[in-house]
Enzyme design. Structure first.
Site, PDB file in Angstrom:
ATOM      1  N   HIS A   1     -12.306  -6.476   7.495  1.00 55.71           N
ATOM      2  CA  HIS A   1     -13.041  -6.048   6.300  1.00 55.71           C
ATOM      3  C   HIS A   1     -14.223  -5.180   6.686  1.00 55.71           C
ATOM      4  O   HIS A   1     -15.204  -5.099   5.946  1.00 55.71           O
ATOM      5  CB  HIS A   1     -13.510  -7.260   5.480  1.00 55.71           C
TER       6      HIS A   1
ATOM      7  N   GLU B   1       0.814  -1.220   0.000  1.00 53.35           N
ATOM      8  CA  GLU B   1       0.000   0.000   0.000  1.00 53.35           C
ATOM      9  C   GLU B   1       0.849   1.271   0.000  1.00 53.35           C
ATOM     10  O   GLU B   1       0.473   2.274  -0.619  1.00 53.35           O
ATOM     11  CB  GLU B   1      -0.970  -0.009   1.182  1.00 53.35           C
TER      12      GLU B   1
END
Ligand SMILES: Cc1ncc(C[n+]2csc(CCOP(=O)(O)OP(=O)(O)O)c2C)c(N)n1
Ligand SMILES: [Mg+2]
Length: 740
Positions: A540, A470
């Site tokens: 999530h 990322e």
């Protein structure tokens, strides 16, 4: 100095390392010595408490001058380390400019007194603003090289365009340009070092990594950071690289290595890594005392390698200068450093009134009327969901009704057609990296399919998969944006934004402010966020928007329906600020908030809330997935209790629409702030505090807040339901507040 600088600046005029004349050797020495003289003068000023920080290049001068003279200021691109005084002097930064940094003067060209000294920046010289963060800059260099390649392959995309960020970016590029990225040996332990050489290698990018190996990272010796003690051995198998491991105390050896590296890069053969062994002659900085962790013998051994003493002996030994001549040069350079300091101490200090300048773009205001193209074609107007008072039941169900996922995809497609400088990348965003497969398969296009079909339409140069890293995604995007490209990148799940947090907080959001408005990185980060997924669990389902609204310089957007998502994403892409664009996963395909396609020019300005349900009894300020949940609760409150709740959808969280909140609260005199994120220290805390502060006289009841429990989201739906705020919780708060 002037001669050496002008030679370095004029493209290609500094001769090859084996063609140096006596005059060039003297020029090199002057640059090296001037760097030391400026350091020593600064150290004096620090001891006199006239400046506030000092870190020196002492011992690194040969390596840095070698690097600078192999490249071209204002032509190639430079991402220096904080120790790179000699590099920057050789590129053309003047001692006076450096002293202005040290005193924190208003006229400090690097930052206007905002950054520490040696945190370089010069737009004309292509020295990109440097932070204190070790290794972040390496990914910027990679993105910069990618942008340069894109402009070189498609020169037409550099053309200026009006009506968006491009009006404020003059693009410069050269087909054979190189990016130099410098780093200490200690910082090669950072993941960003490996993430940078990964992409540079894979993409054969013209980046020269310069590892300045002085054997220490503050007090930590090299063998602690680098297994085996030698970074060259560890990186040796990266494909496409030119490698050189050199004596960093010899400027000619260094010049040779960098000239070879530059030739490799300019020929398109790939990146290079020059590993220079140098010495740190002073402590890490003036805040450190290396006598606490280095033996006297070790320090003395380093002194014997002093590149300046060695070069001086060489000039005398080779008969280039006499001792008297060299002494005279040194005195003159010391005087130059002293005079620069004296002048800088007289320079005006920055004005307190200017502190908030350049947090955001002053050229292009995303809250302005430029982005107020909310008028809709007739089909969209009648679609219901976006009009005031809409509810889940009102949502259009006809063929024209598009989901949030579809209208985000459509916006990306429209904008990519309109603006060839947009690149889209992230994990799994391409249809297929092995594009030949696309004749047989449908393609991936994102784990939520938001980027589906973009690679197929726009090609693999504009839409591609990143490595699973990322910081790599955001760091490269900063490099792209610095050059005038528009990266619209995806972090696959908000839960995994944290490896990029350093890049977001310390680089992306602060680039404009720290460079006093000289550099900017208007990147769009699209990030699926939130829970209510049934089984999303901890990794999530996270929220956490307040962490980013607590970061100046970053716009934060959080739409609740398809039409807003479309219009706000368009503004995000066209504006000149970095934007965190939060997309609630649960809303992607919900019936609530579907809308017809509003056309390719539909934009919504930032900072404009929307009354999605009018009411007179109380105000409910919310956003994201709590909008439909609040709607449900408000309908029940009306049906069963006759309470009229006004629901305000903020739509953008930074900036947010204070006027709309105040106007509503003045009418209803009661207010709830509701969000999905955890209650404590959440986004609502700031809004509630401001209401209590500024609207106290308008309130008939305390400000209430609704948020998740102060924990993570669990997997078992029974627990998830209890952890996240539900319509029942909102209804209860409405009834309680009305009864107060
Ligand atoms: C990400 C990050 N972590 C920690 C620091 C604090 N710090 C500043 S310099 C430094 C050591 C760097 O050593 P090295 O990369 O070898 O460079 P040198 O100072 O020796 O030139 C550390 C730990 C920082 N600036 N950035
Ligand atoms: Mg070091």
């Amino acid at each position: 100095m002037e001669a050496a600088i002008s030679m370095a600046r004029a493209p290609g005029t500094f001769p090859a390392w084996d063609e140096l004349t006596a005059q060039h050797m003297v020029g090199i020495y002057r640059l090296m010595f001037l760097s030391r003289a400026v350091d020593d003068r600064e150290i004096l000023l620090k001891r006199q408490q006239k400046i506030f920080f000092q870190i020196s290049a002492a011992g690194h001068e040969a390596l840095q001058v070698g690097a600078a003279l192999a490249l071209r200021a204002g032509y190639d691109w430079f991402f220096p380390y904080y120790r790179d005084r000699a590099l920057c002097l050789a590129l053309g930064v003047m001692p006076y400019d450096m002293m202005l940094q040290a005193t924190g003067a208003a006229t400090d060209p690097a930052s206007g007194g905002r950054q520490m000294p040696t945190h370089w920046s010069s737009r004309p010289l292509h020295i990109v603003s440097t932070s204190s963060s070790t290794a972040t800059q390496l990914l910027h260099a990679v993105g910069c090289a990618e942008a340069g390649r894109a402009f070189s392959r498609h020169p037409e995309i550099a053309a200026k365009a009006e009506g968006d960020y491009r009006a404020f970016h003059d693009v410069e590029f050269h087909g054979d340009e190189v990016s130099l990225a410098c780093v200490g040996e200690g910082a090669t332990s950072q993941g960003e070092f490996w993430e940078a050489i990964n992409t540079a290698s894979n993409q054969k990018l013209p980046v020269i990594f310069c590892v300045e190996d002085n054997g220490y990272a503050i007090s930590v010796p090299v063998e602690v950071n680098t297994p085996g003690g030698n970074i060259s051995r560890l990186v040796a198998n990266f494909p496409n690289f030119f490698f050189a491991e050199v004596d960093g105390n010899d400027p000619v050896v260094c010049l040779r290595a960098f000239q070879q590296a530059a030739a490799h890069c300019r020929a398109g053969r790939g990146p290079a890594l020059v590993h220079g062994h140098c010495v740190r002659l002073y402590s890490h900085s003036l805040s450190d005392d290396d006598k606490n962790y280095r033996t006297a013998a070790e320090r003395e051994a380093d002194m014997l390698c002093d590149p300046i003493a060695r070069m001086r002996a060489r000039l005398v030994g080779e008969g280039i200068l006499t001792v008297a001549e060299i002494d005279e040069i040194e005195r003159r350079l010391e005087r130059e450093a002293a005079q620069a300091a004296e002048r800088a101490l007289e320079a005006p200090l920055p004005a307190v009134e200017g502190i908030t300048e350049h947090v955001y773009s002053e050229d292009l205001d995303p809250t302005s009327a430029t982005f107020a193209t909310e008028q809709l074609p007739d089909a969209a107007k009648t679609s219901g969901a976006a009009t005031n008072g809409a509810s889940a039941e009102d949502a259009p169900k006809g063929a024209g009704a598009r989901t949030m996922a579809e209208l985000i995809n459509t916006c990306l497609r429209d904008e990519m057609r309109r603006d060839p400088r947009i690149v889209v990348y992230g994990e799994d965003v391409a249809d297929a990296s092995r594009s030949e497969a696309l004749s047989e398969v449908k393609g991936k296009g994102g784990v939520f399919k938001l980027t589906a079909g973009l690679q197929t339409e726009f090609g693999s140069e504009r839409v591609f998969n990143s490595p699973l890293a990322e910081a790599n995604i955001v760091g490269r995007a900063i490099g792209y944006a610095l050059r005038g490209m528009k990266p619209v990148v995806e972090i696959q799940f908000f839960d995994y934004i944290w490896p990029a947090m350093h890049q977001i907080r310390n680089e992306l959001s602060v680039m404009r402010w720290r460079s006093n408005g000289v550099w900017e990185a208007p990147v769009v980060l699209r990030v699926p966020i939130g829970g209510y997924l049934t089984g999303g669990a901890i990794y999530h389902s996270q929220s956490g928007e307040s962490i980013f609204t607590h970061t100046p310089g970053l716009r934060v957007v959080f739409p609740s329906n398809a039409l807003d998502a479309n219009g706000l994403l368009r503004t995000a892409i066209r504006c000149d600020d970095p934007v965190l664009f939060l997309e609630h996963k649960r809303l992607y395909r919900e019936t609530y908030g579907r809308a017809a396609y509003p056309g390719p020019e539909f934009a919504i300005p930032f900072g404009k809330a929307k009354i999605v349900r009018p009411g007179k009894d109380l105000t409910l300020v919310t956003y994201g997935a709590l909008v439909p949940r609040a709607m449900q609760a408000a309908q029940q409150a009306q049906r069963e209790h006759g309470i009229e709740t006004e629901i305000l959808d903020l739509r953008t969280l930074n900036p947010y629409d204070w006027e709309a909140i105040a106007e509503s609260v003045r009418r209803t005199n009661r207010v709830i702030v509701a969000h999905e994120d955890m209650l404590s220290w959440g986004y609502g805390a700031e809004i509630a505090a401001r209401i209590a502060d500024e609207l106290f006289d308008d309130l008939d009841a305390p400000v209430r807040r609704i948020g998740a429990m102060d924990t993570f989201v669990a997997y078992q739906p029974k627990l998830e339901d209890a952890i996240l705020p539900q319509p029942e919780n909102i209804l209860k708060a409405i009834l309680g507040l009305k009864a107060y």
